[in-house]
Design a protein around this motif. Structure first.
Motif, PDB file in Angstrom:
ATOM      1  N   UNK A 395       6.852  -4.418  -5.372  1.00  0.00           N
ATOM      2  CA  UNK A 395       5.462  -4.500  -4.769  1.00  0.00           C
ATOM      3  C   UNK A 395       5.364  -3.868  -3.580  1.00  0.00           C
ATOM      4  N   UNK A 396       6.415  -3.650  -2.791  1.00  0.00           N
ATOM      5  CA  UNK A 396       6.440  -2.872  -1.307  1.00  0.00           C
ATOM      6  C   UNK A 396       6.117  -1.305  -1.806  1.00  0.00           C
ATOM      7  N   UNK A 397       6.930  -0.900  -2.831  1.00  0.00           N
ATOM      8  CA  UNK A 397       6.985   0.496  -3.186  1.00  0.00           C
ATOM      9  C   UNK A 397       5.396   0.920  -3.712  1.00  0.00           C
ATOM     10  N   UNK A 398       4.943   0.055  -4.469  1.00  0.00           N
ATOM     11  CA  UNK A 398       3.385   0.044  -5.145  1.00  0.00           C
ATOM     12  C   UNK A 398       2.503  -0.019  -3.950  1.00  0.00           C
ATOM     13  N   UNK A 399       2.881  -0.641  -3.111  1.00  0.00           N
ATOM     14  CA  UNK A 399       1.954  -0.639  -1.728  1.00  0.00           C
ATOM     15  C   UNK A 399       1.944   0.778  -1.163  1.00  0.00           C
ATOM     16  N   UNK A 400       3.023   1.172  -0.734  1.00  0.00           N
ATOM     17  CA  UNK A 400       3.396   2.503   0.003  1.00  0.00           C
ATOM     18  C   UNK A 400       2.825   3.657  -0.996  1.00  0.00           C
ATOM     19  N   UNK A 401       3.150   3.301  -2.303  1.00  0.00           N
ATOM     20  CA  UNK A 401       2.140   4.342  -2.966  1.00  0.00           C
ATOM     21  C   UNK A 401       0.686   4.417  -2.940  1.00  0.00           C
ATOM     22  N   UNK A 402       0.042   3.329  -2.855  1.00  0.00           N
ATOM     23  CA  UNK A 402      -1.525   3.166  -2.825  1.00  0.00           C
ATOM     24  C   UNK A 402      -1.670   3.956  -1.523  1.00  0.00           C
ATOM     25  N   UNK A 403      -1.208   4.096  -0.443  1.00  0.00           N
ATOM     26  CA  UNK A 403      -1.601   4.451   0.943  1.00  0.00           C
ATOM     27  C   UNK A 403      -1.180   5.682   1.192  1.00  0.00           C
ATOM     28  N   UNK A 404      -0.221   6.234   0.317  1.00  0.00           N
ATOM     29  CA  UNK A 404       0.346   7.602   0.894  1.00  0.00           C
ATOM     30  C   UNK A 404      -0.295   8.614   0.944  1.00  0.00           C
ATOM     31  N   UNK A 405      -1.725   8.645   0.061  1.00  0.00           N
ATOM     32  CA  UNK A 405      -2.751   9.707   0.175  1.00  0.00           C
ATOM     33  C   UNK A 405      -3.440   9.665   1.691  1.00  0.00           C
ATOM     34  N   UNK A 406      -3.607   8.466   2.321  1.00  0.00           N
ATOM     35  CA  UNK A 406      -4.233   8.463   3.587  1.00  0.00           C
ATOM     36  C   UNK A 406      -3.166   8.576   4.661  1.00  0.00           C
ATOM     37  N   UNK A 407      -1.841   8.698   4.397  1.00  0.00           N
ATOM     38  CA  UNK A 407      -1.181   8.652   5.522  1.00  0.00           C
ATOM     39  C   UNK A 407      -0.810  10.188   6.092  1.00  0.00           C
ATOM     40  N   UNK A 408      -0.632  10.250   7.466  1.00  0.00           N
ATOM     41  CA  UNK A 408      -0.618  11.468   8.098  1.00  0.00           C
ATOM     42  C   UNK A 408       0.801  12.185   7.734  1.00  0.00           C
ATOM     43  N   UNK A 409       1.740  11.453   7.618  1.00  0.00           N
ATOM     44  CA  UNK A 409       3.057  11.973   7.197  1.00  0.00           C
ATOM     45  C   UNK A 409       2.951  12.366   5.475  1.00  0.00           C
TER      46      UNK A 409
END
Length: 445
Positions: A395-409
């Motif tokens: 679930x943590x990896x899926x959450x990071x995946x869902x927000x990676x497009x919005x991250x500055x990194x």
């Protein structure tokens, strides 16, 4: 010295001589021997018989040959001296030796006493049935190799014999000696036993001048350097492992954080790469923020604090095995690596051991690509985790995946948005692993 008579043929070793020819026994005494007449039990041997050279007959006595003799005897039923009840044993295609016309009449007139069997004769199998059964039982038809024996013993020792519905993922590599099929299960059992010894601890409470966001910025920059130098993935995972292990035992000032990262990359490159980057190259990528001497001093400091313990099972070690167990295609493999590298950037993933992170990356990737079933018995067997055990990490990896497009990194996102990596970064995150609570979590980077 006595000479051999010219008209006496040379004796064949192991074969009796006939027609009054003298042969010598073990004690050296010469005896006159005459061959008996052919009663159906003589086989021609290389030598002279009846004045004519007899060709050698190659007839190995094996189980299949005896079965052939019995089958031919039942079919032909050749009588001996008028007795129709006793079959003449002999192969159909390899006839026995012919009668010797020069044999004495006295021997031929000798009465043969043949005792009739009192027990009923057993049913003799046909030639085809006997040959088929012998071929099935014969151990020659079973291909037994040294590798298969070692693999069977290893699996028996681990208690993994006759596991239902578990695919043999090493079947294609049984002839590849570099794959170490005989020892691979024992190797990964050992990796899981020792992985926690080299697992970094949560260390932010001892660091006074850095936070989680600064760590994420450092890993994102190291990923770009890794791509620029075209290094192996093993080097990247070992670099991050060295950084986290060093930071968990020693507090580092903010100005030296990048120095720690580039020095850890130098150590990992020396360990994993054939042609590691030069120190001057690393000075260049830091924009001359540090000198060559500073990098070498920090390298020595890291190695001293870690006690030169570099041979550790990183997350990549388990990823290779678990991807193989998932029977994945290139898209699936790219998705697994994308999620693993994405999770590696975030400090929260340090609470999970490397094998669980690798298993969760495979599970999350299968959910993202709608693979059914998401978790198989083969994956559960090789990873050692059930679906419920890896759910929190997934679930943590899926959450990071869902927000990676919005991250500055965006180093990981850009890397896996390219066509050469399948563009898997643009695939939607697994909705089955995302809950309403997760979607409201703030993004740390």
């Amino acid at each position: 010295m006595a000479t051999r008579a010219a008209n006496v043929p040379e004796q064949v070793r192991g074969a009796p001589l006939v027609d009054g020819l003298k042969i010598q026994n073990k004690n050296g005494a010469a005896k006159n021997r005459r061959a008996l007449g052919d009663i159906g039990n003589l086989v021609s041997v290389p030598g002279v018989q009846g004045g004519k050279a007899q060709p050698p007959i190659n007839r190995p006595i094996t189980r299949s040959f005896r079965a052939q003799l019995l089958a031919n005897a039942q079919l032909e039923r050749k009588p001996i001296n008028g007795d129709n009840k006793v079959p003449a044993l002999g192969p159909k295609r390899q006839p026995l030796a012919a009668r010797n016309p020069d044999a004495p009449r006295a021997v031929q007139k000798k009465n043969l006493v043949v005792k009739q069997q009192t027990k009923p004769a057993e049913v003799i199998e046909t030639k085809k049935e006997a040959t088929r059964k012998e071929a099935a039982v014969s151990p020659k038809n079973k291909k037994v190799t040294y590798s298969s024996v070692l693999s069977a013993r290893s699996k028996a020792a681990c208690g993994i014999v006759n596991k239902p519905k578990i695919l043999d993922i090493d079947e294609s590599d049984k002839d590849n000696h570099l794959a170490a099929v005989e020892y691979v299960d024992d190797m990964y059992s050992f990796y899981k036993e020792v992985e926690k010894e080299s697992q970094p601890k949560m260390y932010m409470h001892i660091q006074t001048e850095m936070n989680e966001k600064m760590r994420a910025i450092l890993i994102d920059w190291l990923l770009e350097v890794h791509i620029k130098f075209e290094l192996n993935l093993e080097t990247l995972y070992l670099t991050v492992n060295l950084i986290d292990r060093f930071l968990s035992v020693k507090a580092v000032p903010k100005r030296e954080l990048q120095l720690v990262g580039i020095s850890a990359l130098l150590i990992a490159s020396k360990y994993e790469e054939i042609w590691p980057p030069q120190v001057n190259d690393l000075v260049y990528v830091t924009d001359n923020a540090y000198s060559s001497k500073q990098i070498l001093v920090m390298e020595k400091t890291i190695l001293g604090n870690l006690e030169w313990y570099l041979t550790v099972p990183t997350q990549y070690v388990f990823l290779v095995r678990f991807i193989k167990a998932s029977m994945s295609d290139p898209e699936m493999e790219n998705m697994v690596h994308f999620l693993a590298e994405l999770g590696m950037m975030h400090y929260d993933t340090l609470m999970f051991c490397p094998s669980m992170l690798a298993a969760s990356a495979v599970y999350t990737a299968r959910c993202s690509l709608n693979k059914s079933p998401a978790w198989t018995e083969t994956l559960q067997f090789h990873t050692g985790y059930t679906e419920s055990e890896i759910m929190d990490c997934s679930k943590l990896l899926a959450f990071l995946h869902s927000r990676c497009g919005e991250s500055r990194l965006r180093a990981v996102y850009k890397k896996y948005s390219k066509a050469e990596n399948g563009g898997v970064a643009m695939v939607s995150a697994a909705k089955s692993l995302l809950s309403a609570t997760d979607m409201k979590k703030p993004v740390s980077s």
